[in-house]
Structures are given as structure tokens and as C-alpha cells.
Design an enzyme around this catalytic site. Structure first.
Site, mmCIF file in Angstrom:
data_model
loop_
_atom_site.group_PDB
_atom_site.id
_atom_site.type_symbol
_atom_site.label_atom_id
_atom_site.label_comp_id
_atom_site.label_asym_id
_atom_site.label_seq_id
_atom_site.Cartn_x
_atom_site.Cartn_y
_atom_site.Cartn_z
ATOM 1 N N LYS A 1 4.898 -11.743 -13.772
ATOM 2 C CA LYS A 1 3.492 -11.349 -13.791
ATOM 3 C C LYS A 1 2.609 -12.452 -14.375
ATOM 4 C CE LYS A 1 3.875 -7.207 -12.050
ATOM 5 N NZ LYS A 1 3.279 -6.882 -10.729
ATOM 6 N N SER B 1 3.355 1.558 -2.199
ATOM 7 C CA SER B 1 3.938 1.607 -3.536
ATOM 8 C C SER B 1 3.265 2.711 -4.338
ATOM 9 C CB SER B 1 3.763 0.255 -4.250
ATOM 10 O OG SER B 1 2.388 0.019 -4.526
ATOM 11 N N PHE B 2 3.789 3.001 -5.513
ATOM 12 C CA PHE B 2 3.242 4.059 -6.362
ATOM 13 C C PHE B 2 1.764 3.803 -6.666
ATOM 14 C CE2 PHE B 2 3.099 5.985 -10.811
ATOM 15 C CZ PHE B 2 2.993 7.285 -10.355
ATOM 16 N N GLY C 1 0.782 -1.233 0.000
ATOM 17 C CA GLY C 1 0.000 0.000 0.000
ATOM 18 C C GLY C 1 0.808 1.274 0.000
ATOM 19 N N THR D 1 -1.440 -5.495 -5.005
ATOM 20 C CA THR D 1 -0.796 -4.684 -6.036
ATOM 21 C C THR D 1 0.585 -5.195 -6.422
ATOM 22 O OG1 THR D 1 0.070 -3.176 -4.336
ATOM 23 C CG2 THR D 1 -2.043 -2.625 -5.315
ATOM 24 N N LEU E 1 2.337 0.192 -19.008
ATOM 25 C CA LEU E 1 3.325 0.846 -18.148
ATOM 26 C C LEU E 1 2.645 1.946 -17.347
ATOM 27 C CD1 LEU E 1 6.301 1.342 -17.310
ATOM 28 C CD2 LEU E 1 6.445 2.934 -19.238
ATOM 29 N N VAL E 2 2.747 1.878 -16.019
ATOM 30 C CA VAL E 2 2.069 2.841 -15.151
ATOM 31 C C VAL E 2 2.866 4.138 -15.107
ATOM 32 C CG1 VAL E 2 1.145 3.266 -12.855
ATOM 33 C CG2 VAL E 2 1.151 0.935 -13.785
ATOM 34 N N GLY F 1 -0.132 1.455 -5.131
ATOM 35 C CA GLY F 1 -0.837 1.217 -3.878
ATOM 36 C C GLY F 1 -1.346 2.498 -3.249
#
Length: 356
Positions: free
Chosen positions: A214, A60-61, A58, A132, A239-240, A63
């Protein structure tokens, strides 16, 4: 190109988490079995349980963005932290009085992603879980090693097994990747959608460890869910990207872009804004009580021009030669990405193009 070391990356993540908490919620230091403490009148027990969810990774980017969206929609969020130092940083913010009270809460719970029983205890009392899956290479250099792929798979198995044995859990939303869909033997143009799976042998031969991790993590999650009696949905994002995403998630960005030349040449290099992705996660979760189920591809841009590629290179800090194809791209013969399934589901809250 600068690489953010693990300690610095974590510091930035905590800083962003601090900013989000200051504007949205108070952190309550409780055990997993404690009641949420809401100021004012409490809702009914049933309503309260329906609004309790747990987010792994939570801080993370992605999260952080998911937690933010959950708070905006009235959820109480349990954030799993693995290290005492992370928990202490959150406690310091509470003790210092930096947190303002809110009708919905965030609580940090210590749990090990390597221990199913620990995770189940953390999940207890929550209706759903957002996994996530944010991992980094311990060396901080190679982006994502083969060993990290195995870690990803093990944790995915642990999280979903914990969901299966926790009575209160009904639904789980797992963040996979578009890379789990696109790495196939593409001899002709075709549409890549939620029914497509990457070829494991191609990922291994090309040493695409992030894609392999993944792919295998999502597959094992589906295996556990089929036997475990809970409902699973997986979201496969491009890609986020988003504000400060390079400084916060540089390692995963480098890992995702391995093989970027081929993705660009085949029309499969796509990105998605972190906040739009977070909204998609929450909306899919809420619709799981109705018809939402299965896999969803999420992206808002496919990189098809040199100008777009140059912009992405600037934003990521990646050498454009790593992404630019040596051969001329004929996009009329390229594969097509489709996020139509997700767009149909989200059509009630915003408009989007169903296919590129």
C-alpha cells in the site's frame, strides 16, 4: 479459523454484486467507447460525461459499496472486470431478466490491470476513476505475500498512467491504507495524520508486505499524478469492516492484521465501516472540483479496550492472541490517530469526532 479460497471468495463477491445491481441498476454490456443507455430523457452531453466514472475491482467488498453509493448519487458506473467468467456471470443476470431498469447504469468492461492501453480504453469517456486496489494471494493461504506487494505497485502505476493519457479523465481517487501511515519509529506519543508516511525499511524488516504494498503503490501514484496532469486524492482507511466482510474479504483482513499486537499496543488499531468509507470516497471525488486534494485518513473506531479487541476478534475470526499485546498498554502515552482533514471535508453531510 476458516480460510475462504479464491473461487469461493469470488462467488460471494458476485452474489453481493448481484444483490446490489438488482436493487440499483441494470448492467449494459457495451464496449468502453459505447454510449450509456439511460431510459427516458437523456441529460446533456456535458452533464452525462460528468456523471460517468470507472471503478476498478468493482466486485470487491469495498468496490461494491462504492458502486452502490455512486448509483445512489446519480452516476453511471463502468466496472472493470479482468476475467471472462466474471463478465459472463454479469451477462447471465442481464439475459435472465433479473435486472430492472434504472435511470443510472452499470456496465461491465473487460480490461487488464497489467496493460496501460487496455485501461485507458476502459477509462475513455469517464470523468474520474476509483482505484480500489483489491488483490489476494494466489495461494489463498498467507494472506498477502511479498510478491503481491509488487503486483500492487505495478497496477497502481498502470492505473495512474492510464489516467494520465486518457483525455476525459480529470480526477482519480485511490484507496490506500492507514498502514501506509502508521509504521514508523514511534519513540514518543505523537499524532498520526494525513501528512504521515510509514517507513519502508520498517515494513520490510517486520515483513509487513500488505503495508509495504500500500505504501509503495500510493507513492508511485503520486509520482505519476504530479507528471500526468490529472488530480489525485488518496484515502487511507483503517481495517474495513461491515456486513459479511469476513466471508467476502478474509484474505485482506488477515493481511491487514499482521502486526496487530503492536498497533493495538500503540493505539493505532483502527476500523472503518465499508459503507461510511464508500461515502467518503464519493464525497472526496465530488469535492475534487473544488478544494479536495491530497491524502485523507478514514476510520470510525480506534480499538483501545480488551472488550473492543475481543469483539473484533469474533467478527474477523482471528485468534485474539494474534492481536492482544503481551505488555500492558498505557494509552496516555500512545500515539493518536487523526482523521480531522476528512471530517472537515465531510462536515456538511454528517458529524464525526475529529480526533481520537
Amino acid at each position: 479459523m476458516g480460510i475462504v479460497c479464491p473461487d469461493e471468495s469470488k462467488r460471494i463477491e458476485i452474489k453481493e454484486f448481484r444483490r446490489m445491481l438488482l436493487s440499483n441498476a441494470a448492467v449494459h454490456r457495451t464496449k468502453a467507447s459505447d454510449e450509456f443507455r439511460n431510459p427516458g430523457q437523456l441529460p446533456s452531453a456535458v452533464a452525462l460525461e460528468d456523471k460517468k466514472v470507472c471503478v476498478t475491482s468493482g466486485v470487491s467488498f469495498l468496490g461494491i459499496a462504492i458502486v452502490n453509493q455512486l448509483l445512489l448519487r446519480g452516476y453511471s458506473v463502468r466496472v472493470i472486470v479482468e476475467k471472462q467468467e466474471d463478465l459472463e456471470k454479469l451477462r447471465e443476470m442481464e439475459i435472465s431478466g433479473e435486472m430492472r431498469q434504472s435511470m443510472n447504469t452499470v456496465e461491465a468492461v473487460m480490461a487488464s490491470l497489467n496493460d496501460v492501453e487496455s485501461l485507458s480504453q476502459a477509462f475513455n469517456g469517464c470523468r474520474g476513476v476509483f482505484h480500489t486496489a483489491a488483490f489476494v494471494d494466489p495461494a489463498g493461504l498467507s494472506g498477502y505475500s511479498k510478491s503481491m506487494a509488487e503486483v500492487e505497485v505495478l497496477v497502481s502505476k498502470n492505473v495512474t498512467q492510464a489516467c494520465a493519457i486518457t483525455p476525459s479523465i480529470r480526477n482519480c481517487v485511490l484507496t490506500s491504507s492507514l498502514l501506509a501511515c502508521v509504521w514508523q519509529d514511534l519513540n514518543s506519543s505523537r499524532t498520526i495524520d494525513h501528512d504521515c508516511w510509514s517507513d519502508e525499511s520498517i515494513c520490510i524488516n517486520k515483513k509487513l508486505w500488505y503495508a509495504l504494498g500500500k505504501l509503495k503503490a500510493e507513492r508511485i501514484a503520486w509520482d505519476v499524478a504530479r507528471e500526468g496532469g490529472f488530480k489525485l486524492a488518496t484515502i487511507c482507511p483503517g481495517l474495513v469492516t461491515g456486513p459479511e466482510f469476513l466471508s467476502i474479504s478474509s484474505t485482506s483482513t488477515i493481511a491487514y492484521l499482521k502486526g496487530a499486537q503492536e498497533m493495538f499496543r500503540n493505539g493505532l488499531l483502527a476500523t472503518v465501516d465499508v459503507n461510511k468509507l464508500a461515502v467518503a470516497h464519493v464525497f472526496v471525488f465530488e469535492e475534487m472540483k473544488n478544494t479536495a486534494y491530497g491524502r485523507y485518513i478514514s476510520f470510525d473506531q480506534v480499538i483501545i479496550s480488551e472488550e473492543e479487541l475481543e469483539k473484533l476478534a469474533r467478527e474477523t475470526g482471528i485468534d485474539i492472541r494474534m492481536m492482544r499485546s503481551n505488555s500492558r498498554t498505557n494509552f496516555s502515552n500512545c500515539s493518536k490517530l487523526s482523521n480531522a482533514k476528512l471530517c472537515r471535508l465531510m462536515s456538511a453531510i454528517h458529524r464525526c469526532n475529529s480526533e481520537f
